[in-house]
Design a protein around this motif. Structure first.
Motif, short mmCIF file in Angstrom:
data_model
loop_
_atom_site.label_atom_id
_atom_site.label_comp_id
_atom_site.label_asym_id
_atom_site.label_seq_id
_atom_site.Cartn_x
_atom_site.Cartn_y
_atom_site.Cartn_z
N PRO A 51 28.90 -32.52 22.13
CA PRO A 51 29.31 -32.80 23.50
C PRO A 51 30.04 -31.62 24.11
CG PRO A 51 29.74 -34.69 22.10
CD PRO A 51 29.34 -33.57 21.18
N LEU A 52 29.59 -31.20 25.28
CA LEU A 52 30.13 -30.00 25.91
C LEU A 52 31.58 -30.19 26.33
CD1 LEU A 52 29.36 -27.14 26.75
CD2 LEU A 52 28.60 -28.05 28.95
N GLY A 95 24.89 -31.04 35.86
CA GLY A 95 25.83 -30.57 34.85
C GLY A 95 25.37 -30.88 33.44
N ALA A 96 25.39 -29.84 32.60
CA ALA A 96 25.02 -30.02 31.20
C ALA A 96 26.06 -30.86 30.48
CB ALA A 96 24.89 -28.66 30.52
N LEU A 125 12.43 -28.39 31.00
CA LEU A 125 13.56 -28.13 30.12
C LEU A 125 14.86 -27.94 30.90
CD1 LEU A 125 11.75 -25.74 27.63
CD2 LEU A 125 12.70 -27.99 27.06
N LEU A 126 14.79 -27.19 31.98
CA LEU A 126 15.98 -26.98 32.80
C LEU A 126 16.48 -28.30 33.39
CD1 LEU A 126 14.91 -23.68 34.61
CD2 LEU A 126 16.85 -23.92 33.04
N VAL A 131 20.15 -31.82 34.71
CA VAL A 131 20.13 -33.01 35.57
C VAL A 131 20.15 -34.28 34.73
CG1 VAL A 131 18.83 -34.25 37.34
CG2 VAL A 131 18.95 -31.74 37.40
N ASP A 132 19.28 -34.34 33.73
CA ASP A 132 19.27 -35.52 32.86
C ASP A 132 20.35 -35.46 31.79
OD1 ASP A 132 17.05 -36.37 34.30
OD2 ASP A 132 15.65 -35.39 32.93
N ALA A 133 20.89 -34.25 31.56
CA ALA A 133 22.02 -34.06 30.64
C ALA A 133 21.73 -34.59 29.25
CB ALA A 133 23.28 -34.70 31.21
N VAL A 134 20.57 -34.20 28.69
CA VAL A 134 20.21 -34.62 27.34
C VAL A 134 20.30 -33.43 26.39
CG1 VAL A 134 18.75 -36.50 28.14
CG2 VAL A 134 17.75 -34.23 27.81
N ASP A 135 20.25 -33.73 25.10
CA ASP A 135 20.37 -32.71 24.06
C ASP A 135 19.00 -32.10 23.79
OD1 ASP A 135 20.80 -31.15 21.85
OD2 ASP A 135 21.43 -32.80 20.53
N ILE A 136 18.74 -30.91 24.34
CA ILE A 136 17.42 -30.30 24.19
C ILE A 136 17.24 -29.60 22.85
CG2 ILE A 136 17.05 -30.05 26.68
CD1 ILE A 136 17.70 -27.04 26.30
#
Length: 317
Positions: A51-52, A95-96, A125-126, A131-136
């Protein structure tokens, strides 16, 4: 016109830069091919992501964000980028939420290029990260993110597809002087940062072509640049195909010997240099480097003649 964009998908300025490039290209009078190249602002980011919000409490980890906004404090950068992203129509939400490795994402981008869906993969991916704030970094997440535009891509990640390509591109970018995300490159010219669309348009209008040199020469120069930057292992990665195809070339062998010496692979350096001085006995530098290699191997008696001979040949006459 071929436009290369070097960026990291976890850098918010890359997403802003993408929108600005799109606006500049839309008004450009001519054909433009945009290709995406990897840059890593945080090579140590983990898999799975963390988590950021927790990471940003650590001032040391926070410093990694400076790479996509030189000259700004991380907190100042985050506030600024939020406002600019909104003006570019990104979000809400925005926001990431994860500090996540972008390695597999870059593999997908590289693999998507020959499939003709690279831009769509980059966009997906961006959006997923910001926007979706998921763990890529999570491959199950990646499967959902690119499933509609590059369904065959995620299965390729189970092997080593794209690994070598991404690694070489990262080294190429470093050798070419790419220092920030995003950096737009046309020919031999570069524009760093997510510049306003009018600045990008002006940059594109100036055109530019890469210097026409054989690909082997270009690769040699990149390897030489990495060695000058004290990255001998990276230089050896780029030299690998040259050694395979042009291993008898004097310049290639000498550059490889320098890289082996600099990376403490002294046995390989010695073998290459002994072959070089046997084939080219008047090469003063090869004698000196062989002498230094032998010294580091604690073979002083064998080193002495090469060092003296190299020094004598290098003296002005």
């Amino acid at each position: 016109m071929r436009v290369e964009i070097w960026m990291d998908v976890v850098c918010p300025w890359a997403y802003i830069g993408k929108r600005r490039v799109e606006r500049a290209v839309a008004d450009f009078d001519g054909d433009v091919e945009v290709v995406w190249r990897p840059y890593r602002i945080d090579p140590s980011a983990p898999v799975p992501g963390e988590p950021l919000a927790e990471v940003l409490r650590d001032p040391v980890a926070d410093e990694a964000l400076r790479a996509c906004a030189p000259g700004l404090a991380p907190a100042e950068n985050r506030l600024r980028v939020d406002l600019i992203a909104a003006k570019e129509g990104l979000g809400p939400p925005w926001g990431a939420a994860w500090r996540a490795s972008s390695h597999d994402a870059h593999r997908l981008i590289a693999l998507a290029e020959p499939a003709g869906v690279q831009d769509a993969v980059v966009e997906a991916l961006l959006r997923a990260h910001f926007v979706d704030a998921v763990d890529i970094s999570d491959r199950e997440v990646l499967a959902r993110v690119v499933g509609d535009v590059f369904p065959e891509g995620v299965a390729l990640l189970d092997g080593d597809a794209g690994e070598e390509r991404v690694r070489e591109l990262l080294l190429e970018g470093r050798a070419r002087g790419i220092r920030t995300s995003p950096t737009i490159v046309v020919g031999d010219r570069a524009l760093a940062g997510a510049q306003p669309p009018e600045v990008i348009a002006e940059f594109l209008a100036e055109g530019g072509e890469r210097r026409s040199v054989p690909s082997e020469v270009e690769r040699y120069r990149w390897a030489e640049s990495l060695l000058d930057q004290r990255d001998p292992l990276g230089a050896l990665v780029l030299l690998r195909p040259l050694l395979s195809e042009h291993g008898s070339d004097r310049s290639v062998r000498l550059l490889a010997a320098r890289a082996w010496y600099a990376s403490a692979q002294l046995g390989r350096a010695r073998a290459a240099l002994e072959e070089l001085v046997a084939a080219h006995p008047a090469d003063a530098y090869a004698h000196v480097l062989l002498g230094r290699t032998l010294q580091r191997m604690s073979r002083g008696e064998q080193a002495g003649p090469h060092l003296r001979l190299g020094a004598a040949m290098a003296e002005p006459r």
